[in-house]
Design an enzyme around this catalytic site. Structure first.
Site, PDB file in Angstrom:
ATOM      1  N   ASP A 183      21.187  57.327  61.745  1.00 45.83           N
ATOM      2  CA  ASP A 183      20.650  57.114  60.405  1.00 45.83           C
ATOM      3  C   ASP A 183      20.232  58.468  59.840  1.00 45.83           C
ATOM      4  OD1 ASP A 183      20.689  54.606  61.701  1.00 45.83           O
ATOM      5  OD2 ASP A 183      19.088  53.843  60.426  1.00 45.83           O
ATOM      6  N   LYS A 224      21.548  51.933  53.350  1.00 38.58           N
ATOM      7  CA  LYS A 224      20.201  51.442  53.616  1.00 38.58           C
ATOM      8  C   LYS A 224      19.368  51.535  52.348  1.00 38.58           C
ATOM      9  CE  LYS A 224      17.903  52.506  57.266  1.00 38.58           C
ATOM     10  NZ  LYS A 224      17.215  53.273  58.345  1.00 38.58           N
ATOM     11  N   LYS A 266      22.187  47.895  55.962  1.00 37.01           N
ATOM     12  CA  LYS A 266      21.047  47.762  56.867  1.00 37.01           C
ATOM     13  C   LYS A 266      19.777  47.725  56.036  1.00 37.01           C
ATOM     14  CE  LYS A 266      18.437  50.122  60.510  1.00 37.01           C
ATOM     15  NZ  LYS A 266      18.373  51.299  61.428  1.00 37.01           N
TER      16      LYS A 266
END
Length: 237
Positions: free
Chosen positions: A105, A166, A195
């Protein structure tokens, strides 16, 4: 461990079944070796999608999870995003891959985006994607962006090779919510998933996010969620 892509709007999971969608997160700066090993073992015991840990603990956690089917995830340019150089991010991404992480990430250069430096914003992400060869999840920090900036950020991230979009890096930026998830799902190209991240504390909240189209949930409250004991007083980042 491969996760199941959510397609049904009325997805129905028990709390325990939600574990396979949760990236079990522990990024406390004072976490000890024993605590990181215990965290990894929890991920195996409960069937979490991945253990999300600081890159500095990758050797320990990768060794602990070898052969279990639970993936190892980490993050860079985080928790304060946009503070690393692009070259630094790419170098760290390469080292993270060498250490055995399965997923990564990353934070983005929000200030560059707001300054109209779209090519630099894209290349900052693309450099990481090229350097690590791992699925990269891009933390877009949606609440910090105007409507036009949101649209640009989503497109630029996908052009750069992002595997996941995200909504935010943590609950300090946004509490994950169905509206933000749907915003990203509606714009995601084929093969790009979403996500949800930020103060996910309860089974009911997780279910709403998955029904909105999220494929993964990032949270430090995984144990509370899968036992259906999480509420507003639960601590989660």
């Amino acid at each position: 461990m491969s996760h199941t892509t959510v397609t049904a709007a009325e997805l129905d999971l028990t709390p325990a079944e939600m574990a396979s969608y949760i990236q079990h997160t522990k990024i406390d700066p004072d976490a000890t070796r024993d605590e990181m090993i215990a965290h990894a073992r929890e991920a195996v015991t409960h069937g979490f999608n991945a253990a999300m840990v600081p890159a500095s603990w990758l050797p320990v956690v990768v060794a602990e999870l070898e052969g279990t089917g639970v993936e190892v995830a980490t993050a860079l340019d985080f928790p304060t995003v946009g503070v690393m150089t692009s070259a630094g991010k790419a170098a760290e991404a390469a080292e993270i891959a060498r250490l055995g992480a399965d997923q990564l990430d990353i934070g983005v250069q929000v200030g560059w985006l707001k300054s109209g430096r779209y090519d630099d914003f894209r290349e900052d992400i693309a450099g990481v994607v090229r350097a690590c060869g791992l699925p990269v999840k891009v933390m877009l920090e949606l609440p910090l962006l105007t409507d036009a900036e949101k649209e640009a950020a989503v497109e630029l991230a996908m052009e750069a090779g992002a595997s996941f979009l995200k909504n935010a890096s943590s609950g300090q930026i946004e509490t994950a919510n169905p509206a933000s998830v749907r915003y990203l799902v509606d714009r995601a190209r084929e093969g790009v998933r979403v996500k949800a991240s930020g103060s996910i504390k309860s089974y009911r909240q997780g279910l709403e996010l998955l029904r909105a189209g999220a494929s993964l949930l990032g949270t430090s409250a995984g144990l509370a969620i899968i036992s259906d004991s999480g509420d507003e007083s639960t601590v989660s980042y």
